[in-house]
Design an enzyme around this catalytic site. Structure first.
Site, PDB file in Angstrom:
ATOM      1  N   HIS A  55       0.848   5.767  -1.420  1.00 16.15           N
ATOM      2  CA  HIS A  55       0.370   6.696  -2.503  1.00 16.15           C
ATOM      3  C   HIS A  55       1.229   6.946  -3.550  1.00 16.15           C
ATOM      4  O   HIS A  55       1.560   7.749  -3.878  1.00 16.15           O
ATOM      5  CB  HIS A  55       0.325   8.174  -1.335  1.00 16.15           C
ATOM      6  CG  HIS A  55      -0.492   8.059  -0.268  1.00 16.15           C
ATOM      7  ND1 HIS A  55      -1.742   7.805  -0.209  1.00 16.15           N
ATOM      8  CD2 HIS A  55      -0.158   8.569   1.132  1.00 16.15           C
ATOM      9  CE1 HIS A  55      -2.146   7.989   0.885  1.00 16.15           C
ATOM     10  NE2 HIS A  55      -1.209   8.134   1.740  1.00 16.15           N
ATOM     11  N   HIS A 113       0.731  -1.300   0.114  1.00 19.38           N
ATOM     12  CA  HIS A 113       0.115  -0.035   0.117  1.00 19.38           C
ATOM     13  C   HIS A 113       0.681   1.206   0.145  1.00 19.38           C
ATOM     14  O   HIS A 113       2.165   1.187   0.584  1.00 19.38           O
ATOM     15  CB  HIS A 113      -0.749   0.128   1.306  1.00 19.38           C
ATOM     16  CG  HIS A 113      -0.303   0.333   2.417  1.00 19.38           C
ATOM     17  ND1 HIS A 113      -0.014   1.417   3.057  1.00 19.38           N
ATOM     18  CD2 HIS A 113       0.300  -0.732   3.382  1.00 19.38           C
ATOM     19  CE1 HIS A 113       0.764   1.194   4.415  1.00 19.38           C
ATOM     20  NE2 HIS A 113       0.818  -0.147   4.232  1.00 19.38           N
TER      21      HIS A 113
END
Ligand SMILES: *[C@@H]1O[C@H](CO)[C@@H](O)[C@H](O)[C@H]1NC(C)=O
Ligand SMILES: *[C@@H]1O[C@H](CO)[C@@H](O)[C@H](O)[C@H]1NC(C)=O
Length: 299
Positions: A141, A139
């Site tokens: 951004h 995970h």
């Protein structure tokens, strides 16, 4: 009479001998047949045993390869900021030891959602070849990256969450000023600024400018520079194309529970028990989302 008996005796003897010989032949034949049958039976049993062993071996092989396939999975959640992504990521962390998978944080320098081509190659190679970490959920951004462009045979499974753009921007606006429950002590960029979102809009401030509504598009569009051209028709179409064709599932912040339920149904290897955990609300709070590079191992 006496001589007759004597005369008859050899005849009888002969007959008896003949009868005996016939009987012997018959018996011998029977024995031979029995032996032949036994041989046949033995061969049949041997064949059955071999088949049994072979069957068991292929079944084991199948079971093994099914396990291999189930474990050779990488899920990438390229989270958009302020879409409930921390809640969802915590859910993944809470389940990782129970469901036996790894969670890794992709940390890019300065939180830049775009990597250089060189870094893209390194990242794709690392994720694909790092067997010890599989199955893994990454995970971070970062915007969408198409693994197949790098000649990789097995692409990762992409998931994501989107949110009403204005709700997301308002949430981000206050996050920069007041932080969140996860890291309450951390000093935020705009801390001390008491202006409300409405006041910001009325004053034409940059933190609430309409261009800021664009942010979710490039996360789905990808690493092409056109993706970051605010208002680009091409970028929007590319984002929609990827969302439909490249993502297994994209949830909506406002309906997070449905997203979790569908994930549990679609990817039980990772999300078994997720719905119950989400409903009972025992989500873990607070963990510094700040690791060195992608490859930050937490689980
Ligand atoms: C992937 O990167 C991490 C650190 O960034 C490294 O420790 C690991 O060995 C790499 N794995 C592979 C297979 O290259
Ligand atoms: C994430 O990466 C950046 C740059 O590579 C680094 O400055 C930062 O400290 C990293 N975050 C953590 C906490 O490791």
């Amino acid at each position: 009479m006496g001589s007759l008996r004597i005369m008859m005796a050899p005849k009888f003897q002969l007959l008896a001998l003949l009868a005996f010989a016939v009987a012997m032949l018959f018996l011998e034949n029977q024995v031979h047949q029995l032996e032949e049958s036994r041989g046949k039976l033995e061969r049949a049993i041997a064949r059955l045993e071999v088949r049994d062993i072979e069957e068991r071996r292929t079944q084991e092989g199948l079971r093994e390869s099914r396990e291999d396939v189930e474990n050779d999975v990488v899920v990438i959640y390229n989270r958009v900021p302020k879409t409930a992504s921390t809640s969802f990521t915590n859910l993944a962390y809470d389940l990782c030891s129970r469901n036996h998978y790894h969670v890794l944080h992709i940390n890019t320098s300065k939180n830049n959602p775009v990597m250089s081509l060189q870094d893209q190659v390194r990242f794709v190679k690392n994720v694909t070849m790092w067997k010890e970490m599989k199955p893994a959920l990454y995970h971070g951004h970062v915007s969408f990256l198409d693994f197949s462009r790098f000649g990789v045979k097995k692409k990762p499974i992409y998931i994501n969450i989107v949110r009403d753009p204005i709700e997301r921007l308002v949430s981000y606006y206050y996050f920069l000023r007041f932080g969140d429950d996860y890291r309450p002590g951390l000093k935020r960029r705009k801390q001390g600024d008491k202006k409300t979102f409405d006041e910001c809009v009325a004053a034409g401030g940059s933190d609430c400018a309409p261009e800021k509504l664009w942010l979710q598009i490039p996360f789905f569009c990808g690493h092409y520079s056109e993706c970051w051209n605010i208002g680009s028709r091409w970028a929007l179409e590319q984002a929609k194309y990827n969302l439909i064709n490249e993502y297994l599932l994209v949830g909506v912040t406002e309906e997070l529970e449905d997203f979790v339920m569908m994930l549990e149904a679609a990817l039980p290897r990772f999300f078994r028990g997720a719905t119950e955990l989400y409903r009972t609300g025992t989500l873990r709070l607070g963990m510094g989302q700040t690791s060195q590079t992608w490859g930050y191992l937490r689980c």
